[in-house]
Scaffold this active site. Structure first.
Site, short mmCIF file in Angstrom:
data_model
loop_
_atom_site.label_atom_id
_atom_site.label_comp_id
_atom_site.label_asym_id
_atom_site.label_seq_id
_atom_site.Cartn_x
_atom_site.Cartn_y
_atom_site.Cartn_z
N ASN A 121 0.81 -1.22 0.00
CA ASN A 121 0.00 0.00 0.00
C ASN A 121 0.84 1.27 0.00
OD1 ASN A 121 0.25 -1.38 2.68
ND2 ASN A 121 -0.32 0.66 3.40
N HIS A 159 -13.74 0.03 0.01
CA HIS A 159 -13.51 1.48 -0.17
C HIS A 159 -12.21 1.81 -0.90
CE1 HIS A 159 -10.55 2.71 3.06
NE2 HIS A 159 -10.92 1.56 3.58
N CYS A 217 4.05 11.89 12.19
CA CYS A 217 4.62 12.74 13.21
C CYS A 217 4.02 12.37 14.56
CB CYS A 217 4.32 14.19 12.88
SG CYS A 217 4.90 15.35 14.11
C1 PLP Z 1 -6.67 -0.05 3.50
C2 PLP Z 1 -5.94 -1.32 3.73
C3 PLP Z 1 -6.32 -2.22 4.73
C4 PLP Z 1 -7.43 -1.92 5.69
O1 PLP Z 1 -8.68 -1.93 5.06
P1 PLP Z 1 -9.97 -1.31 5.79
O2 PLP Z 1 -11.11 -1.81 4.98
O3 PLP Z 1 -9.80 0.17 5.74
O4 PLP Z 1 -9.99 -1.85 7.18
C5 PLP Z 1 -5.62 -3.39 4.84
N1 PLP Z 1 -4.59 -3.69 4.02
C6 PLP Z 1 -4.19 -2.85 3.04
C7 PLP Z 1 -3.07 -3.23 2.16
C8 PLP Z 1 -4.85 -1.64 2.87
O5 PLP Z 1 -4.44 -0.80 1.91
#
Ligand code: PLP
Length: 392
Positions: free
Chosen positions: A157, A207, A334
């Site tokens: 991510n 999302h 931060c």
């Molecule tokens: C956003 C994200 C999550 C968490 O997902 P949520 O639905 O916001 O709890 C987990 N792993 C990765 C790689 C993400 O980008």
């Protein structure tokens, strides 16, 4: 969208994405008088809700080459990751108390593993190479007879690196070791065929793919050990996730994944061209810019561009770009006035100065070439200011 947003540029799609209008339209009936029923009820409203729930499950499964029974809806990927890690190792604790994961996991997996480590589990934190790749040989060397689970993030991510999960999964399958993959950043962006990919558990979130917040899913391969549930109650989702289902959200997830799957090939080509352009131009226009993650955009999550601009500080760079109407993010945070270096960029073997200076641009459906041109107009001056301040 308020009119003011027209002058603003959103380049933070890895954090979250706006709801696709067609997703919102698909969800609306389930927020109204017709579709509000509880899928567990026996009457008309209940049956209507159950039908929509199972249709959504079929759609999500079909988009990923899975069977509907293999999909468990959750409140998001954090819950799916936790259910995979805690649930599987608890169910497998007779095998041993060893887990293999990486130094570049999302916090939802990393912190679950840390909690198990504090409880006496043995965790192998695999290193990554300079571009963020996990090496198959390191996976091989880490596996022991008592390894209960391997958990590896598919597309990172922060830095966007896509792991060679086909090869890793094939090896683990051969060894009879269970494999969980956090695929939040790749589902809907890269083709994933679970009928062929040797993965036992996979987490996804709506999302991050133009669906609603607060809904996701865990894929559990038919035949793989059933995780121990974390939510106990009415026994929904095959007893694995009690609680009345978020039906509007689940319908939204299915619609979002269906839409993303339909134009995935086109959109990933478009994003990769934009991504490649931004990387090349920033490297040229910003002296001292350090690219994090692979230079070859085919090895990055479509849309992900991640740089360090030392001696800038990530959060300050984000705020300066925000003043120019450009929304990006930094993996460095931060805490009590001290900039914490990004643990992901540290894992690449880079110094603190680079790991503190991180900026992630994540491109998405709304991103245009003109948006990126604007970034390249304002970025060099912002970075120069930090460089001047540092030499004073
Ligand atoms: C956003 C994200 C999550 C968490 O997902 P949520 O639905 O916001 O709890 C987990 N792993 C990765 C790689 C993400 O980008």
């Amino acid at each position: 969208m308020p009119p003011a947003s027209h002058s603003r540029i959103y380049l933070d799609h890895a954090a979250t994405t706006p709801l696709h209008p067609q997703v919102r339209d698909a969800m609306l009936p389930f927020l109204g008088d017709e579709g509000f029923g509880n899928p567990s009820s026996l009457h008309y409203w209940g049956r209507q809700a159950r039908k929509a729930l199972e249709q959504a499950r079929e759609t999500v499964a079909a988009c990923l080459g899975a069977k509907p029974v293999e999909m468990i809806f959750t409140s998001g990927a954090t819950e799916a990751d936790n259910l995979a890690v805690f649930g599987v190792v608890q169910a497998l604790s007779h095998k041993g108390k060893h887990i293999v994961t990486t130094r570049i996991e999302h916090a939802a997996v990393a912190n679950a593993c840390k909690a198990l480590e504090a409880q006496g589990w043995d965790i192998t934190w695999l290193p990554v190479d300079a571009e963020g790749f996990v090496l198959l040989d390191d996976v091989k060397a880490a596996i022991r007879p008592e390894t209960a689970l391997v958990s590896i993030i598919h597309g990172n991510n922060e830095i966007g690196t896509i792991q060679p999960v086909e090869a890793i999964g094939a090896y683990l399958r051969e060894q009879g070791v269970l494999f969980h993959m956090d695929a939040v950043q790749t589902v809907g962006k890269l083709p994933i065929d679970l009928s062929a990919l040797p993965v036992d558990y996979l987490s996804l979130s709506a999302h991050k793919l133009y669906g609603p917040k607060g809904v996701g899913a865990l894929y559990i391969r038919d035949g793989a050990p059933t995780p121990q549930p974390m939510m106990l109650g009415g026994g929904q989702e095959g007893d694995l996730r009690s609680g009345t289902e978020n039906l509007a959200g689940i319908v939204g997830l299915a619609k979002a994944l269906e839409l993303a799957t339909a134009d995935m090939a086109e959109e990933s080509v478009r994003l990769r061209a934009l991504q490649d352009w931004l990387i090349a131009v920033v490297l040229e226009a910003v002296p001292g810019a350090v690219l994090n993650g692979p230079r070859n955009v085919r090895q990055r999550v479509p849309g992900n561009v991640h740089f360090s601009f030392p001696p800038g500080e990530g959060e300050a760079l984000v705020l300066h770009l925000d003043l120019k109407g450009i929304a990006v993010s930094s993996g460095s945070a931060c805490h009590s006035a001290v900039i914490e270096p990004s643990r992901i960029v540290k894992a690449l073997g880079k110094p603190d100065e680079v790991a503190k200076a991180t900026v992630r641009f994540s491109l998405g459906r709304s991103t245009t070439q003109a948006n990126l041109q604007r970034v390249v107009e304002v970025l060099p001056d912002i970075v120069k200011r930090f460089q001047k301040a540092a030499t004073k």
